[in-house]
Design a protein around this motif. Sequence first.
Motif, short mmCIF file in Angstrom:
data_model
loop_
_atom_site.label_atom_id
_atom_site.label_comp_id
_atom_site.label_asym_id
_atom_site.label_seq_id
_atom_site.Cartn_x
_atom_site.Cartn_y
_atom_site.Cartn_z
N GLN A 1 -14.21 -13.50 -23.26
CA GLN A 1 -15.23 -12.59 -23.77
C GLN A 1 -16.15 -12.04 -22.69
N ALA B 1 -10.56 -12.59 -31.53
CA ALA B 1 -11.74 -12.06 -30.85
C ALA B 1 -11.67 -10.54 -30.65
N LYS C 1 -9.58 -9.00 -28.69
CA LYS C 1 -9.12 -8.70 -27.33
C LYS C 1 -7.63 -8.35 -27.38
#
Length: 350
Positions: A245, A276, A278
């Motif tokens: 992150q 997340a 991503k």
Amino acid sequence: MKLRFSLIPLEPSVPGKARLCVSAYDGEHLGVQNYQIQLERKDVDAYLQADGRWGAQSCWLQLQGWTEFEGGVAVLIDASVLDPILLQETGLRIALRNEQGSVVGVRGLSFNPLGLALSSAAGTGAQQAEAVHVLAPVSQHQPEPQPEPQLQPVPAPEPEPVVEPIVAPVEEPEIPAIVEPPASPPVQQAPTKTRSRWGLWVGLAILAAAAAGGVAYWLSQDKPVAPLADVPKEPAGVCSLERMQTMAELTFVQECVNENYDSAQWLEVIGRAKQAGKCEIAQRLYVNKAQAGDAAIALAYAREYDPAQARSTQCFTQANPATAAYWYETVLMAQPENADAKARLQELIQ
């Protein structure tokens, strides 16, 4: 003939250039000759023209410089072919034709975008450098600087003499001599009574018992334990969610792929990346490990694009049968007897 087409970036990667590789799925040999390719968009009847645009007229592109490459043949393509492929969001179909004009095979085109870049990605640094070195013209009629008027030095005033104060000497008082008095005769102490000493010991024993009881009561109470402020935290793992992150996605992938994880651990890292949001990290890890021969990763990646699989993440929301077939083929290259990959590939290529 069942063909397999793939786009491979150059090493080092060059924007607007790539290597188009063709191999036979059943192991047949493709000789080196002047092949032609045809690129067709699946959503509409549009074909890639020689000028890099899409048109309704069927067009075969002549590519020069075919060579042998990893059991098949390959040729370098430039921006006129690569840029339209990368800019096209829908599926593409590619066909190969030999020198005699016979179509060798037709297949959906799927590729890994890792390392491929549009030609527009080149030259940005040079343009910025030119912009930095542009200087404004200097006027030829600038007034000459006028000399500043000379100031006459002003003599500094002489410092006044410092008069030190006169301090009168202080007479130290005389210290009288201390005369010790004569020692007095020792005083005879009266003998203590046994009864008084016994009472003293009893009192001390009572006080000790009370103190011990108070300490025991205090220790028996449940008290919150204060956290240790100086205890160091354990270092985060290379593929941890915290680094995922906070780091740049490409840098994270370059460091994470070097970890010695098994298939289950890699799928766990990919799952955390999808949760997340991503998506680029998840896709790059999928591709890297699948191309490295991990059949479990390739199978999971194929299912992300398989129309028969339900999609529940924001990273893989649309099915792509050609991409799914590509990765099912990758599974069979590592595990030829994988029944799941065989069945799904057979259904997708029909």
